[in-house]
Scaffold this active site. Structure first.
Site, PDB file in Angstrom:
ATOM      1  N   TRP A  40     -14.853  -0.117  -3.778  1.00 58.40           N
ATOM      2  CA  TRP A  40     -14.653   1.262  -4.200  1.00 58.40           C
ATOM      3  C   TRP A  40     -15.870   1.749  -4.968  1.00 58.40           C
ATOM      4  CZ3 TRP A  40     -11.548   4.836  -2.606  1.00 58.40           C
ATOM      5  CH2 TRP A  40     -10.280   4.522  -2.125  1.00 58.40           C
ATOM      6  N   GLU A 137      -1.606   3.659  -4.229  1.00 57.59           N
ATOM      7  CA  GLU A 137      -0.756   4.708  -3.663  1.00 57.59           C
ATOM      8  C   GLU A 137      -1.077   4.965  -2.199  1.00 57.59           C
ATOM      9  OE1 GLU A 137      -4.379   6.851  -4.934  1.00 57.59           O
ATOM     10  OE2 GLU A 137      -3.106   5.325  -5.845  1.00 57.59           O
ATOM     11  N   HIS A 158      -7.197   2.471 -14.430  1.00 52.77           N
ATOM     12  CA  HIS A 158      -6.805   3.605 -15.258  1.00 52.77           C
ATOM     13  C   HIS A 158      -6.441   3.164 -16.682  1.00 52.77           C
ATOM     14  CE1 HIS A 158      -6.427   5.409 -11.187  1.00 52.77           C
ATOM     15  NE2 HIS A 158      -7.035   6.384 -11.827  1.00 52.77           N
ATOM     16  N   ASP A 167      -3.893  10.025 -10.926  1.00 52.89           N
ATOM     17  CA  ASP A 167      -4.450  10.459  -9.642  1.00 52.89           C
ATOM     18  C   ASP A 167      -3.613  10.047  -8.443  1.00 52.89           C
ATOM     19  OD1 ASP A 167      -4.970   7.782  -9.594  1.00 52.89           O
ATOM     20  OD2 ASP A 167      -7.111   7.957  -9.172  1.00 52.89           O
ATOM     21  N   GLU A 257      -5.859  13.601 -16.407  1.00 48.55           N
ATOM     22  CA  GLU A 257      -6.843  12.529 -16.261  1.00 48.55           C
ATOM     23  C   GLU A 257      -8.263  13.067 -16.429  1.00 48.55           C
ATOM     24  OE1 GLU A 257      -8.414   9.315 -12.929  1.00 48.55           O
ATOM     25  OE2 GLU A 257      -6.410  10.167 -12.734  1.00 48.55           O
TER      26      GLU A 257
END
Length: 284
Positions: A40, A137, A158, A167, A257
């Site tokens: 990522w 997710e 997070h 998010d 966020e």
């Protein structure tokens, strides 16, 4: 962000997303970095949003299989295959409001990613082929979620490192496993093993690592025997309630966020490995 797309147009478009299309109309979408587990970084994050837009715009496919590559479904944020870290800007150090605009752009891409996954118009089988500790997710929005025996789910990007988990995981986990379990996972950063995730209702089946993708193909070929419109409208039927949840809470979560990131990013701009203390300051 979704527009009409065809396999020939996007099959070779993305360096981190490999596509194969079977004779039955089953699309395999495999995430990777250099043939290994997906790393990522901002590029792969933003390209995933666009890649799902192309998949959602392809009206010729009948089933989507979405999976990772190698040992993990994904790897640490920003950890390059050679161990180096990308150089990211310290947004609050940017002149004027440029840093704020960059943070807003990241939130915009994340918003598109969530909705483009939900707009995939055919049944989606997710194969979590190993540990999934960032953006869980995405596979959990599949209609059928399969996991390997060594897989686990975790949100390390997070709250454990000092950011608001707003998010998308704040929507999907309470939706699937209940409010108490969902917020417990996000606050503690606990690893949720695949079989426990199945007991909680987030995963449909758990298989040995070498067998889990074969099981996805078996299911996909059975699904693909149904009429095309039946497949498309069944997916829309199943995503409707989840779309309502995301409509209500995604913008809210991204706003919180993004606001709180103004405190985080002077420390987090270098994107060090995610197991560091959130307030550690290794940058000069």
């Amino acid at each position: 962000m979704v527009k009409r797309a065809r396999f020939e147009d996007y099959r070779d478009r993305y360096p981190n997303y490999e596509f194969e299309l079977s004779e039955e109309g089953i699309l395999l979408m495999r995430c990777h970095t250099g043939g290994g587990s997906l790393v990522w970084d901002w590029k792969s994050h933003e390209d995933m949003a666009d890649a799902f837009a192309d998949v959602a715009g392809d009206r010729e496919i009948k089933v989507l299989i979405h999976t990772g590559t190698g040992a993990n479904y994904n790897a640490d944020w920003g950890r390059m295959p050679d161990g180096e870290l990308p150089k990211e800007p310290v947004y609050d150090a940017m002149p004027g409001v440029r840093g704020l605009h960059k943070l807003d752009e990241k939130a915009w891409y994340n918003h598109n990613l969530m909705w483009n996954v939900l707009n995939v118009g055919v049944p989606m089988i997710s194969v979590v082929n190993g540990p999934c500790n960032i953006h869980s997710e995405v596979p959990l929005m599949g209609d059928i979620v399969l996991a390997s025996e060594d897989a686990y789910f975790q949100d390390v990007s997070h709250f454990p490192r000092g950011q608001v988990p707003g998010d998308g995981q704040h929507v999907i986990w309470p939706f699937l496993v209940g409010h108490n379990r969902g917020r417990y996972l996000l606050l503690t950063g606990r690893k949720l093993p695949a079989r426990e995730a199945m007991d909680w209702g987030a995963v449909a089946e758990v298989h040995p690592k070498e067998a889990v993708l074969d099981r996805a193909w078996e299911l996909a070929r059975e699904l693909a025997k149904r009429p095309h419109l039946t497949l498309r409208h069944t997916r829309q039927l199943f995503t409707q309630e989840l779309k309502r949840r995301f409509l209500d809470e995604l913008g809210h979560g991204l706003g919180r966020e993004t606001y709180a990131q103004q405190e985080f990013f002077p420390f987090g701009g270098g994107m060090e490995p995610l197991d560091r203390p959130w307030d550690e300051k290794p940058w000069t």
